[in-house]
Motif scaffolding. Sequence first.
Motif, PDB file in Angstrom:
ATOM      1  N   VAL A  22       0.842  -1.201   0.000  1.00  0.00           N
ATOM      2  CA  VAL A  22       0.000   0.000   0.000  1.00  0.00           C
ATOM      3  C   VAL A  22       0.874   1.246   0.000  1.00  0.00           C
ATOM      4  N   VAL A  23       1.991   1.192   0.710  1.00  0.00           N
ATOM      5  CA  VAL A  23       2.919   2.332   0.761  1.00  0.00           C
ATOM      6  C   VAL A  23       3.425   2.656  -0.639  1.00  0.00           C
ATOM      7  N   ALA A  24       3.824   1.628  -1.393  1.00  0.00           N
ATOM      8  CA  ALA A  24       4.334   1.850  -2.747  1.00  0.00           C
ATOM      9  C   ALA A  24       3.239   2.389  -3.665  1.00  0.00           C
ATOM     10  N   ARG A  25       2.030   1.879  -3.514  1.00  0.00           N
ATOM     11  CA  ARG A  25       0.925   2.343  -4.359  1.00  0.00           C
ATOM     12  C   ARG A  25       0.630   3.816  -4.114  1.00  0.00           C
ATOM     13  N   ILE A  26       0.566   4.199  -2.843  1.00  0.00           N
ATOM     14  CA  ILE A  26       0.276   5.596  -2.509  1.00  0.00           C
ATOM     15  C   ILE A  26       1.401   6.500  -3.001  1.00  0.00           C
ATOM     16  N   ALA A  27       2.649   6.081  -2.757  1.00  0.00           N
ATOM     17  CA  ALA A  27       3.792   6.890  -3.177  1.00  0.00           C
ATOM     18  C   ALA A  27       3.837   7.042  -4.694  1.00  0.00           C
ATOM     19  N   THR A  28       3.503   5.985  -5.411  1.00  0.00           N
ATOM     20  CA  THR A  28       3.512   6.044  -6.872  1.00  0.00           C
ATOM     21  C   THR A  28       2.478   7.045  -7.378  1.00  0.00           C
ATOM     22  N   VAL A  29       1.268   6.967  -6.825  1.00  0.00           N
ATOM     23  CA  VAL A  29       0.206   7.883  -7.240  1.00  0.00           C
ATOM     24  C   VAL A  29       0.586   9.329  -6.922  1.00  0.00           C
ATOM     25  N   LEU A  30       1.136   9.543  -5.737  1.00  0.00           N
ATOM     26  CA  LEU A  30       1.504  10.906  -5.344  1.00  0.00           C
ATOM     27  C   LEU A  30       2.573  11.476  -6.278  1.00  0.00           C
ATOM     28  N   LEU A  31       3.554  10.651  -6.638  1.00  0.00           N
ATOM     29  CA  LEU A  31       4.601  11.136  -7.537  1.00  0.00           C
ATOM     30  C   LEU A  31       4.052  11.423  -8.932  1.00  0.00           C
ATOM     31  N   VAL A  32       3.338  10.453  -9.474  1.00  0.00           N
ATOM     32  CA  VAL A  32       2.906  10.544 -10.874  1.00  0.00           C
ATOM     33  C   VAL A  32       1.807  11.577 -11.082  1.00  0.00           C
ATOM     34  N   VAL A  33       1.035  11.840 -10.054  1.00  0.00           N
ATOM     35  CA  VAL A  33      -0.081  12.788 -10.180  1.00  0.00           C
ATOM     36  C   VAL A  33       0.273  14.162  -9.626  1.00  0.00           C
ATOM     37  N   LEU A  34       0.769  14.199  -8.399  1.00  0.00           N
ATOM     38  CA  LEU A  34       0.969  15.498  -7.740  1.00  0.00           C
ATOM     39  C   LEU A  34       2.152  16.281  -8.299  1.00  0.00           C
ATOM     40  N   VAL A  35       3.221  15.600  -8.662  1.00  0.00           N
ATOM     41  CA  VAL A  35       4.382  16.333  -9.182  1.00  0.00           C
ATOM     42  C   VAL A  35       4.054  17.040 -10.500  1.00  0.00           C
ATOM     43  N   PRO A  36       3.425  16.380 -11.475  1.00  0.00           N
ATOM     44  CA  PRO A  36       3.032  17.123 -12.683  1.00  0.00           C
ATOM     45  C   PRO A  36       2.049  18.246 -12.399  1.00  0.00           C
ATOM     46  N   LEU A  37       1.104  18.001 -11.499  1.00  0.00           N
ATOM     47  CA  LEU A  37       0.152  19.061 -11.149  1.00  0.00           C
ATOM     48  C   LEU A  37       0.863  20.247 -10.526  1.00  0.00           C
ATOM     49  N   ALA A  38       1.812  19.966  -9.628  1.00  0.00           N
ATOM     50  CA  ALA A  38       2.565  21.046  -8.997  1.00  0.00           C
ATOM     51  C   ALA A  38       3.426  21.787 -10.007  1.00  0.00           C
ATOM     52  N   SER A  39       4.000  21.058 -10.953  1.00  0.00           N
ATOM     53  CA  SER A  39       4.875  21.677 -11.947  1.00  0.00           C
ATOM     54  C   SER A  39       4.106  22.641 -12.841  1.00  0.00           C
ATOM     55  N   VAL A  40       2.967  22.183 -13.345  1.00  0.00           N
ATOM     56  CA  VAL A  40       2.158  23.029 -14.225  1.00  0.00           C
ATOM     57  C   VAL A  40       1.418  24.094 -13.412  1.00  0.00           C
ATOM     58  N   GLY A  41       0.921  23.704 -12.250  1.00  0.00           N
ATOM     59  CA  GLY A  41       0.146  24.636 -11.427  1.00  0.00           C
ATOM     60  C   GLY A  41       0.965  25.789 -10.890  1.00  0.00           C
ATOM     61  N   ALA A  42       2.194  25.516 -10.469  1.00  0.00           N
ATOM     62  CA  ALA A  42       3.031  26.586  -9.922  1.00  0.00           C
ATOM     63  C   ALA A  42       3.345  27.640 -10.980  1.00  0.00           C
ATOM     64  N   VAL A  43       3.595  27.186 -12.206  1.00  0.00           N
ATOM     65  CA  VAL A  43       3.889  28.128 -13.286  1.00  0.00           C
ATOM     66  C   VAL A  43       2.646  28.928 -13.648  1.00  0.00           C
ATOM     67  N   ALA A  44       1.499  28.241 -13.684  1.00  0.00           N
ATOM     68  CA  ALA A  44       0.250  28.943 -13.997  1.00  0.00           C
ATOM     69  C   ALA A  44      -0.054  29.999 -12.948  1.00  0.00           C
ATOM     70  N   LEU A  45       0.169  29.649 -11.673  1.00  0.00           N
ATOM     71  CA  LEU A  45      -0.091  30.610 -10.601  1.00  0.00           C
ATOM     72  C   LEU A  45       0.889  31.773 -10.669  1.00  0.00           C
ATOM     73  N   ALA A  46       2.154  31.478 -10.984  1.00  0.00           N
ATOM     74  CA  ALA A  46       3.155  32.539 -11.057  1.00  0.00           C
ATOM     75  C   ALA A  46       2.831  33.542 -12.157  1.00  0.00           C
ATOM     76  N   ARG A  47       2.190  33.086 -13.224  1.00  0.00           N
ATOM     77  CA  ARG A  47       1.888  33.958 -14.365  1.00  0.00           C
ATOM     78  C   ARG A  47       0.452  34.463 -14.356  1.00  0.00           C
ATOM     79  N   SER A  48      -0.226  34.181 -13.271  1.00  0.00           N
ATOM     80  CA  SER A  48      -1.608  34.648 -13.149  1.00  0.00           C
ATOM     81  C   SER A  48      -1.629  36.065 -12.580  1.00  0.00           C
ATOM     82  N   PRO A  49      -2.543  36.903 -13.035  1.00  0.00           N
ATOM     83  CA  PRO A  49      -2.647  38.254 -12.460  1.00  0.00           C
ATOM     84  C   PRO A  49      -3.099  38.247 -11.009  1.00  0.00           C
ATOM     85  N   ARG A  50      -3.620  37.108 -10.558  1.00  0.00           N
ATOM     86  CA  ARG A  50      -4.079  37.008  -9.169  1.00  0.00           C
ATOM     87  C   ARG A  50      -2.941  36.728  -8.200  1.00  0.00           C
TER      88      ARG A  50
END
Length: 264
Positions: A22-50
Amino acid sequence: MSPAAALRTALAVEALKLRRSVVARIATVLLVVLVPLASVGAVALARSPRAAGPTAAKLAAYATGDLATTHLMVCAQVLSVAALAAAGFFVAWSFGRELESGTAGAMFGLAVPRGTIALAKCLVTLAWIAACVVLTVAVTLAASAVVTMSSGEPFDGAWAHVGTALAAGLLGGGLALPFAWLATVTRSQLGTVGGLVGVVALTQIVVLLGGGSWFPYAAPSLWTGMGGADAAAAIGLPNLLVAAAVAPLAVAAVVRAWRHLTNV
């Protein structure tokens, strides 16, 4: 049983444990999902007027430049830490669980030597985290392509940072293997996680004191630009080789520790 046959058997068993973990499954999902979201999301937020105030200041480095290149740059920075955390939690479980629960005593009656079992655990961990890193970078590339092309910008720049993201993630994963040794000597999953948290905190202190370039746990993140352009420029091949050397040294230490395990 020959050494090769023993290793093949141990690898098959540890791979099965990984698939059911279960530890490996959770870690895999967190890496594969959250890291891309953070990568794209952080740039989008940085370039947002808000983006304003402290948020804008923290993300200022991502507010300009080629969009796809920035996505992969952020991915490399996040992966250098996330891969260490994911692999660290997994080795705490993989090595600490059997020792903590007392079921490791059964290994003393197996035909496969305990050192071979430890080596198999390390190799399976490295293979798993490497696959996670490759998949995470691939998902980030795909997400970046969608966002970049939908905004009408060229996507060419992303490829220049793919190697950096892969290397940062692999280095981060390799740096987790010393915690397999810690799990072995402490026989505690919680103690191992505590050691991981302590090293992360120590890394911040070392960087603040100016010694991050030669500290293995800081060099990969600094190399990706997490500490700024000047800190990244100070990281060269010798610094990265020091960080890369941690994994094989840790494997040797873990195998030796498992060979000398006592059934108590």
